[in-house]
Design an enzyme around this catalytic site. Structure first.
Site, PDB file in Angstrom:
ATOM      1  NE  ARG A 102      -4.147  -1.900   1.841  1.00 54.00           N
ATOM      2  CZ  ARG A 102      -4.187  -2.945   2.660  1.00 54.00           C
ATOM      3  NH1 ARG A 102      -3.342  -3.032   3.671  1.00 54.00           N
ATOM      4  NH2 ARG A 102      -5.080  -3.888   2.476  1.00 54.00           N
ATOM      5  CE  LYS A 124      -0.354  13.830 -15.303  1.00 50.79           C
ATOM      6  NZ  LYS A 124      -0.544  14.313 -16.691  1.00 50.79           N
ATOM      7  NE  ARG A 211       0.173  17.169 -13.552  1.00 52.67           N
ATOM      8  CZ  ARG A 211       0.850  16.457 -12.678  1.00 52.67           C
ATOM      9  NH1 ARG A 211       0.465  16.408 -11.423  1.00 52.67           N
ATOM     10  NH2 ARG A 211       1.919  15.776 -13.036  1.00 52.67           N
ATOM     11  CG  ASN A 215      -1.443  17.081 -20.884  1.00 47.95           C
ATOM     12  OD1 ASN A 215      -0.394  16.454 -20.709  1.00 47.95           O
ATOM     13  ND2 ASN A 215      -2.461  17.010 -20.043  1.00 47.95           N
ATOM     14  CG  HIS A 218       1.674  16.391 -24.244  1.00 47.05           C
ATOM     15  ND1 HIS A 218       2.354  17.577 -24.319  1.00 47.05           N
ATOM     16  CD2 HIS A 218       2.424  15.590 -23.440  1.00 47.05           C
ATOM     17  CE1 HIS A 218       3.457  17.501 -23.593  1.00 47.05           C
ATOM     18  NE2 HIS A 218       3.537  16.305 -23.058  1.00 47.05           N
ATOM     19  CG  HIS A 222       0.212  11.180 -25.352  1.00 43.99           C
ATOM     20  ND1 HIS A 222      -0.322  11.693 -24.209  1.00 43.99           N
ATOM     21  CD2 HIS A 222       1.178  10.336 -24.938  1.00 43.99           C
ATOM     22  CE1 HIS A 222       0.292  11.217 -23.169  1.00 43.99           C
ATOM     23  NE2 HIS A 222       1.214  10.393 -23.582  1.00 43.99           N
TER      24      HIS A 222
HETATM   25  N1  GLY Z   1       3.597  15.550 -18.214  1.00 43.39           N
HETATM   26  C1  GLY Z   1       2.487  16.323 -17.890  1.00 43.39           C
HETATM   27  C2  GLY Z   1       2.161  16.298 -16.457  1.00 43.39           C
HETATM   28  O1  GLY Z   1       2.963  15.905 -15.639  1.00 43.39           O
HETATM   29  O2  GLY Z   1       1.054  16.650 -16.091  1.00 43.39           O
END
Ligand code: GLY
Length: 343
Positions: A102, A124, A211, A215, A218, A222
């Protein structure tokens, strides 16, 4: 907490406060970065966990191997995993550590420019799944990120350019002075890029809104990266972002009134700093399908981060499929003439 080379004493203290120490490396960092890491930290009592390098190994099978090694070597709740490598290592190591019993502590030691200014910072973690990038994962912050630009001395130029793309992206979303970044990148610029990212992620750690501006470039980037994932013609993440900025600028003109001079400016910058890619055979419908699966989208609509001018980003802009196709054709046209690159 981000620590720099001058803070190595604090890093060593943090490491020493754990019962067992594990260092996660890949086939590259074991040779090119581990010796420097020892030299800097002087840690000696640890277990090495080696995984293969590359995005192809960023999956649950590799995570299971990490967990097996933690179990076999009696990792307890006070153990520490040090992720020594690029974004694949920190994403996967962070995920493995955050789920093991955990959650045990982990420290990211990014060894590529891209991971210093992006992947290792902001919490992330995750793995690719069923051909989709970062489909399984958690937001989970490392105890610390240790950033030492000496690791960049062994980094191939292609990898450095990949990191440069993520830095230039900040020119559009938060600070135009990032358009001036040059290789080799100074520690000062690396620190400024990390500060710029943290300013955003601290306000919105779980990507509920703001946030998302990280991107920029991206959505298409992506998709192209994912499309080429298993091909010989693979693209590094930053390379895909550098390319993805081009259709994002075309769409920014159409949806946000961006002055056309910025696409011209960026195309010149791209030719100066980045490489030619042959994307003539891209299947545009396949790309759109990948975009639909992008985690940032909902209800079947494809959303972009666009800019009305540099430093003025807008997120969650729903873009019509016909416009995406047109912006992709604009990109393919730009890349059409190989002989105009590298001039
Ligand atoms: N790479 C984009 C982020 O960390 O939100």
């Amino acid at each position: 907490m981000v620590l720099y080379s001058g803070d190595v004493g604090q890093l060593s203290q943090m490491i020493d406060s754990h019962s067992r120490i594990f260092v996660l490396v890949d086939g590259n960092t074991i040779n090119f970065c581990l010796p420097l890491f020892f030299e800097k930290t002087r840690i000696s009592n640890f277990t090495l966990i080696e995984i293969p390098s590359g995005e192809n190994c960023k999956n649950l099978d590799t995570v299971q191997k990490i967990w097996s090694q933690l179990v076999e070597n009696h990792a307890d709740r006070n153990s520490l995993l040090i992720n020594l490598g690029g974004g694949v290592v920190s994403d996967m190591g962070g995920f493995a550590a955050s789920c093991y019993q955990r959650g045990i502590g982990f420290i990211n030691v990014p060894t590529t420019l891209l991971s210093m200014v992006d992947a290792a910072v902001g919490g992330k973690t995750g793995v690719d799944f069923q051909g989709l990038k970062n489909q399984i994962g958690l937001f989970s912050n490392p105890l610390a990120v240790y950033v030492d630009t000496d690791f960049l001395l062994t980094l191939p130029v292609r990898e450095q350019k990949s990191g440069l793309a993520e830095m230039i992206k900040y020119g559009f979303i938060s600070d135009k002075s990032f358009f001036d970044v040059q290789l080799p990148v100074s520690q000062e610029f690396v620190k400024r890029a990390i500060d710029a990212k943290e300013k955003i992620t601290q306000k919105d750690p779980n990507e509920a809104g703001l946030r998302k501006v990280l991107n920029f470039g991206h959505t298409v980037g992506h998709a192209i990266e994912t499309y080429l994932l298993d091909s010989q013609n693979y693209m590094l993440h930053g390379e895909a972002v550098a390319i993805g900025i081009i259709p994002a600028l075309w769409l920014s003109e159409k949806y946000c009134g961006l002055d056309t001079k910025w696409a011209g400016f960026y195309k010149t910058l791209y030719k100066d700093k980045f490489d030619y890619f042959n994307l003539k055979d891209l299947n545009l419908n396949a790309l759109i399908e990948i975009m639909r699966h992008d985690k940032k989208n909902a209800d079947g609509k494809i959303r972009f981060v666009l800019v009305s001018e540099p430093e003025k980003p807008h997120y969650d802009i729903v873009v019509e499929e016909c416009d995406i196709i047109e912006s992709l054709n604009y990109l393919v046209d730009f890349l059409g003439d190989e002989s105009s690159f590298g001039k």
